[in-house]
Design a protein around this motif. Sequence first.
Motif, mmCIF file in Angstrom:
data_model
loop_
_atom_site.group_PDB
_atom_site.id
_atom_site.type_symbol
_atom_site.label_atom_id
_atom_site.label_comp_id
_atom_site.label_asym_id
_atom_site.label_seq_id
_atom_site.Cartn_x
_atom_site.Cartn_y
_atom_site.Cartn_z
ATOM 1 N N HIS A 1 -3.744 5.351 6.999
ATOM 2 C CA HIS A 1 -3.615 6.699 7.571
ATOM 3 C C HIS A 1 -4.568 6.876 8.756
ATOM 4 O O HIS A 1 -4.204 7.493 9.768
ATOM 5 N N ILE B 1 -4.978 2.846 1.422
ATOM 6 C CA ILE B 1 -4.210 4.036 1.828
ATOM 7 C C ILE B 1 -4.959 4.777 2.925
ATOM 8 O O ILE B 1 -4.392 5.183 3.949
ATOM 9 N N ALA C 1 -5.000 13.705 -3.442
ATOM 10 C CA ALA C 1 -3.835 13.661 -4.317
ATOM 11 C C ALA C 1 -3.816 14.964 -5.098
ATOM 12 O O ALA C 1 -4.777 15.266 -5.818
ATOM 13 N N VAL D 1 0.329 13.357 -2.026
ATOM 14 C CA VAL D 1 -0.749 12.718 -1.274
ATOM 15 C C VAL D 1 -0.803 13.304 0.130
ATOM 16 O O VAL D 1 0.225 13.434 0.800
ATOM 17 N N TYR E 1 -4.644 2.396 -7.497
ATOM 18 C CA TYR E 1 -3.717 2.805 -6.441
ATOM 19 C C TYR E 1 -4.147 2.295 -5.056
ATOM 20 O O TYR E 1 -3.499 2.617 -4.053
ATOM 21 N N THR F 1 0.830 -1.205 0.000
ATOM 22 C CA THR F 1 0.000 0.000 0.000
ATOM 23 C C THR F 1 0.863 1.252 0.000
ATOM 24 O O THR F 1 0.550 2.234 -0.695
ATOM 25 N N ARG F 2 1.948 1.245 0.751
ATOM 26 C CA ARG F 2 2.858 2.407 0.752
ATOM 27 C C ARG F 2 3.463 2.609 -0.629
ATOM 28 O O ARG F 2 3.647 3.755 -1.079
ATOM 29 N N LYS G 1 2.015 1.849 -3.505
ATOM 30 C CA LYS G 1 0.973 2.425 -4.355
ATOM 31 C C LYS G 1 0.713 3.895 -3.997
ATOM 32 O O LYS G 1 0.386 4.701 -4.875
ATOM 33 N N GLU G 2 0.850 4.226 -2.731
ATOM 34 C CA GLU G 2 0.677 5.625 -2.330
ATOM 35 C C GLU G 2 1.760 6.502 -2.946
ATOM 36 O O GLU G 2 1.487 7.612 -3.425
ATOM 37 N N ARG G 3 2.994 6.009 -2.957
ATOM 38 C CA ARG G 3 4.071 6.780 -3.587
ATOM 39 C C ARG G 3 3.825 6.924 -5.089
ATOM 40 O O ARG G 3 4.071 7.991 -5.672
ATOM 41 N N PRO H 1 -6.753 3.214 -3.099
ATOM 42 C CA PRO H 1 -6.948 4.359 -2.201
ATOM 43 C C PRO H 1 -7.662 3.999 -0.900
ATOM 44 O O PRO H 1 -7.462 4.654 0.124
ATOM 45 N N VAL I 1 -8.535 11.352 1.992
ATOM 46 C CA VAL I 1 -7.227 11.282 1.341
ATOM 47 C C VAL I 1 -7.289 12.117 0.069
ATOM 48 O O VAL I 1 -8.274 12.041 -0.684
#
Length: 387
Positions: free
Chosen positions: A273, A269, A233, A172, A264, A158-159, A161-163, A266, A231
Amino acid sequence: MDVSVIRPRELGDTELTAWRKMQMDLPHLANPFLSAGYSLAVDHVIDGARVAVLRDGSDIVGFFPFEMHGRTTAGAIGGWLSLGQGLVHVPGLKLDARRLLQDCGLAAWEFGTLVGDQPWFAPYATKRLESAVMDLSGGFDGFTGDLKAKGSKVVKQTRYKERKLGRDIGEVSFAFDVRDESSLALVRAWKSDQYRAMGRADRFAKPWVTELVERLHQTHDEHFAGSLSMVYADGRPVAGHFGLRSDHTLVTWFPVYDPEFAKYSPGLILHLHMAEEAAALGVQQIDMGPSIGWRYKQELQTRSHEVSEGVVRRPSAAGAAHWLRHEPVARARDMILNNKTLYGMADRTMRRIGEWRSRKRRGMLGVAALPAGGEVSETAAAFSFLV
């Protein structure tokens, strides 16, 4: 024992203080759906909200919130929206479930996500489910460590995909407690689209549900609060969640994301968080509800607890009539939920119905990007319990 039935809005400071203390004394009652704040909010949007106040002499020993469905039948307050149901009580309380119903003037009480340690109602449970929990008692690092210990790579993936989301779209960012109404409206719209696309009944098609969520979003104190997280972007919303939070537990209620960004992940993500921020605030757990049919819950959970559903009926004419109305449907429902093949067929059918209605609506209006709409078919509505 003396039992008096009132509307939640009639609770006084003494009752509210006693209610909070019971939840603090027994952690398994910390679910915010069992909070007085939830019952009060429901009471402002429907007419059938009630709470039985149980007294032993001069001492308040319990609160039993419920919602009238007829003259002598009831369900959990907030009905199918509630993700935590049962009796709020002092330690060691002893009572008989049927006698409680009699004192409340009820012939039957249905429950859907009964919390654990409710021995009065346990004999009447017809189905038991595992509710997925993100355990934050050891902090966020403890939670991620537990995931890693069970062989999960969900945090690492997941990290990554967040990047990638940040590289492709823009920086993000995350906000745990969003107060503006437009963000809540966006989450509701996304969730309605998701329900329709899946062939499920749209919760927000009922005005009282929208009113309830809006009211809860405005509720914010140290013991009970509506919690909206987002979240972004490049400043654009890509995922959101609205749920309820007590000082001990955050319950996920309406998590959703913009399907344009699905690749991604989301939603994952968002949940990571939320867990990090909640742990920093002292929240001990995120309860994601029953995990059946939801892979992301199974990926994120580090433990689970049992919830149950069923119905308590008094031996009476009204109780017998309730059995005749509900038992055949309940048995058909259980047969489908307990059979993976039938469950898969029902789920695929509803999704195809959602896709068909989406295409039909777009064709009628001539707008290619319009989200799915229209009423849910009778077939889909019949299986709406799969959500």
